[in-house]
Design a protein around this motif. Structure first.
Motif, mmCIF file in Angstrom:
data_model
loop_
_atom_site.group_PDB
_atom_site.id
_atom_site.type_symbol
_atom_site.label_atom_id
_atom_site.label_comp_id
_atom_site.label_asym_id
_atom_site.label_seq_id
_atom_site.Cartn_x
_atom_site.Cartn_y
_atom_site.Cartn_z
ATOM 1 N N LEU A 1 -40.250 15.715 52.566
ATOM 2 C CA LEU A 1 -39.178 16.596 53.027
ATOM 3 C C LEU A 1 -39.782 17.701 53.882
ATOM 4 O O LEU A 1 -40.828 18.253 53.539
ATOM 5 C CB LEU A 1 -38.468 17.261 51.853
ATOM 6 C CG LEU A 1 -37.352 16.502 51.174
ATOM 7 C CD1 LEU A 1 -36.901 17.240 49.932
ATOM 8 C CD2 LEU A 1 -36.193 16.310 52.111
ATOM 9 N N ILE A 2 -39.121 18.031 54.963
ATOM 10 C CA ILE A 2 -39.546 19.155 55.794
ATOM 11 C C ILE A 2 -38.613 20.324 55.494
ATOM 12 O O ILE A 2 -37.392 20.179 55.519
ATOM 13 C CB ILE A 2 -39.511 18.791 57.285
ATOM 14 C CG1 ILE A 2 -40.537 17.691 57.556
ATOM 15 C CG2 ILE A 2 -39.770 20.015 58.151
ATOM 16 C CD1 ILE A 2 -40.546 17.180 58.967
ATOM 17 N N ALA A 3 -39.209 21.470 55.178
ATOM 18 C CA ALA A 3 -38.438 22.665 54.837
ATOM 19 C C ALA A 3 -38.888 23.824 55.719
ATOM 20 O O ALA A 3 -40.051 23.907 56.100
ATOM 21 C CB ALA A 3 -38.650 23.026 53.369
ATOM 22 N N GLN A 4 -37.938 24.700 56.045
ATOM 23 C CA GLN A 4 -38.260 25.877 56.846
ATOM 24 C C GLN A 4 -37.291 26.996 56.501
ATOM 25 O O GLN A 4 -36.088 26.777 56.411
ATOM 26 C CB GLN A 4 -38.163 25.552 58.332
ATOM 27 C CG GLN A 4 -38.558 26.718 59.200
ATOM 28 C CD GLN A 4 -38.667 26.310 60.654
ATOM 29 O OE1 GLN A 4 -38.594 25.150 60.994
ATOM 30 N NE2 GLN A 4 -38.834 27.288 61.507
ATOM 31 N N PRO A 5 -37.819 28.212 56.305
ATOM 32 C CA PRO A 5 -36.906 29.325 56.046
ATOM 33 C C PRO A 5 -36.177 29.732 57.328
ATOM 34 O O PRO A 5 -36.781 29.873 58.385
ATOM 35 C CB PRO A 5 -37.818 30.441 55.555
ATOM 36 C CG PRO A 5 -39.202 30.032 55.866
ATOM 37 C CD PRO A 5 -39.212 28.576 56.186
ATOM 38 N N VAL A 6 -34.873 29.889 57.208
ATOM 39 C CA VAL A 6 -34.042 30.334 58.331
ATOM 40 C C VAL A 6 -33.156 31.458 57.799
ATOM 41 O O VAL A 6 -32.318 31.229 56.931
ATOM 42 C CB VAL A 6 -33.170 29.182 58.886
ATOM 43 C CG1 VAL A 6 -32.239 29.689 59.982
ATOM 44 C CG2 VAL A 6 -34.022 28.036 59.386
ATOM 45 N N GLY A 7 -33.355 32.663 58.298
ATOM 46 C CA GLY A 7 -32.552 33.804 57.868
ATOM 47 C C GLY A 7 -32.664 34.094 56.378
ATOM 48 O O GLY A 7 -31.689 34.444 55.750
ATOM 49 N N PHE B 1 -33.622 22.427 54.482
ATOM 50 C CA PHE B 1 -34.317 21.146 54.421
ATOM 51 C C PHE B 1 -33.770 20.196 55.468
ATOM 52 O O PHE B 1 -32.557 20.132 55.686
ATOM 53 C CB PHE B 1 -34.151 20.505 53.041
ATOM 54 C CG PHE B 1 -34.793 21.293 51.945
ATOM 55 C CD1 PHE B 1 -36.113 21.078 51.607
ATOM 56 C CD2 PHE B 1 -34.081 22.252 51.255
ATOM 57 C CE1 PHE B 1 -36.714 21.805 50.597
ATOM 58 C CE2 PHE B 1 -34.663 22.986 50.239
ATOM 59 C CZ PHE B 1 -35.988 22.761 49.911
ATOM 60 N N LEU B 2 -34.663 19.460 56.094
ATOM 61 C CA LEU B 2 -34.274 18.419 57.040
ATOM 62 C C LEU B 2 -34.193 17.112 56.259
ATOM 63 O O LEU B 2 -35.192 16.646 55.715
ATOM 64 C CB LEU B 2 -35.302 18.303 58.163
ATOM 65 C CG LEU B 2 -35.036 17.239 59.222
ATOM 66 C CD1 LEU B 2 -33.727 17.525 59.960
ATOM 67 C CD2 LEU B 2 -36.193 17.185 60.208
ATOM 68 N N VAL B 3 -32.989 16.538 56.139
ATOM 69 C CA VAL B 3 -32.787 15.304 55.386
ATOM 70 C C VAL B 3 -32.156 14.251 56.286
ATOM 71 O O VAL B 3 -31.644 14.555 57.358
ATOM 72 C CB VAL B 3 -31.897 15.532 54.139
ATOM 73 C CG1 VAL B 3 -32.555 16.475 53.165
ATOM 74 C CG2 VAL B 3 -30.534 16.030 54.526
ATOM 75 N N ARG B 4 -32.198 13.016 55.824
ATOM 76 C CA ARG B 4 -31.535 11.909 56.514
ATOM 77 C C ARG B 4 -30.255 11.572 55.770
ATOM 78 O O ARG B 4 -30.178 11.727 54.562
ATOM 79 C CB ARG B 4 -32.415 10.647 56.502
ATOM 80 C CG ARG B 4 -33.668 10.737 57.276
ATOM 81 C CD ARG B 4 -34.504 9.456 57.154
ATOM 82 N NE ARG B 4 -34.732 9.081 55.764
ATOM 83 C CZ ARG B 4 -34.295 7.961 55.213
ATOM 84 N NH1 ARG B 4 -33.608 7.090 55.901
ATOM 85 N NH2 ARG B 4 -34.555 7.695 53.947
ATOM 86 N N PHE C 1 -41.129 12.226 62.367
ATOM 87 C CA PHE C 1 -41.730 13.321 61.593
ATOM 88 C C PHE C 1 -42.881 12.887 60.682
ATOM 89 O O PHE C 1 -43.352 13.684 59.885
ATOM 90 C CB PHE C 1 -40.672 14.073 60.761
ATOM 91 C CG PHE C 1 -39.514 14.557 61.571
ATOM 92 C CD1 PHE C 1 -39.656 15.644 62.421
ATOM 93 C CD2 PHE C 1 -38.288 13.923 61.507
ATOM 94 C CE1 PHE C 1 -38.595 16.096 63.182
ATOM 95 C CE2 PHE C 1 -37.218 14.366 62.264
ATOM 96 C CZ PHE C 1 -37.378 15.448 63.103
ATOM 97 N N LEU C 2 -43.344 11.656 60.772
ATOM 98 C CA LEU C 2 -44.448 11.196 59.929
ATOM 99 C C LEU C 2 -45.711 12.008 60.180
ATOM 100 O O LEU C 2 -46.460 12.303 59.248
ATOM 101 C CB LEU C 2 -44.727 9.708 60.158
ATOM 102 C CG LEU C 2 -45.899 9.119 59.381
ATOM 103 C CD1 LEU C 2 -45.638 9.221 57.878
ATOM 104 C CD2 LEU C 2 -46.147 7.685 59.778
ATOM 105 N N ASP C 3 -45.928 12.442 61.409
ATOM 106 C CA ASP C 3 -47.158 13.179 61.749
ATOM 107 C C ASP C 3 -47.234 14.558 61.076
ATOM 108 O O ASP C 3 -48.274 15.202 61.106
ATOM 109 C CB ASP C 3 -47.300 13.320 63.256
ATOM 110 C CG ASP C 3 -46.085 13.932 63.923
ATOM 111 O OD1 ASP C 3 -44.987 13.864 63.342
ATOM 112 O OD2 ASP C 3 -46.238 14.479 65.018
ATOM 113 N N PHE C 4 -46.172 15.014 60.417
ATOM 114 C CA PHE C 4 -46.207 16.297 59.707
ATOM 115 C C PHE C 4 -46.958 16.208 58.379
ATOM 116 O O PHE C 4 -47.308 17.223 57.810
ATOM 117 C CB PHE C 4 -44.785 16.792 59.397
ATOM 118 C CG PHE C 4 -44.107 17.448 60.556
ATOM 119 C CD1 PHE C 4 -43.964 18.826 60.602
ATOM 120 C CD2 PHE C 4 -43.604 16.696 61.596
ATOM 121 C CE1 PHE C 4 -43.338 19.434 61.675
ATOM 122 C CE2 PHE C 4 -42.979 17.288 62.669
ATOM 123 C CZ PHE C 4 -42.850 18.662 62.710
#
Length: 120
Positions: free
Chosen positions: A37-43, A48-51, A85-88
């Motif tokens: 899972l890719i996660a990033q704080p926003v505000g 989370f970026l999901v499919r 996003f595999l390269d992350f």
């Protein structure tokens, strides 16, 4: 690839097929899978970026799934392109992960199969 290691294995070690009885084969994967899972704080909120996945038999239903799903079987194929996003994930320094764990999967069907669960 996968390898069928015990086509008729039963509890207690009986590997002989009997009339009217059959046990599904155990499958041995040679590589680990990845669920990332890719996660990033926003505000101030962690996003989370999901499919979105739709599976056969599920009408009018979309399930959330990990950003990068990769089974041990798929990681061995010569694919023209990698999942997005595999390269992350491979080779990233440990401090970049919020969660990173190698876990065993269901032992009934998969012989020593492990998935890496990561949140980055």
């Amino acid at each position: 690839m996968t390898k069928n290691i015990a086509p008729f294995m039963r509890p207690g070690g009986d590997a002989t097929p009997r009339s009217g009885q059959w046990s599904p084969p155990l499958i041995k994967y040679r590589r680990n899978g990845l669920n990332g899972l890719i996660a990033q704080p926003v505000g101030g909120t962690l996003r989370f970026l999901v499919r979105g996945c739709s599976y056969p038999g599920s009408l009018d239903n979309i399930e959330h799934a990990s950003t990068v799903p990769l089974t041990g079987f798929e990681s061995r194929l010569n694919r023209p392109s990698s999942p997005p996003f595999l390269d992350f994930f491979p080779g990233a320094p440990p401090q970049r992960f919020r969660y990173n764990s190698l876990q065993c999967e269901e032992g009934g069907r998969y012989f020593h199969y492990k998935n890496r669960y990561s949140v980055r």
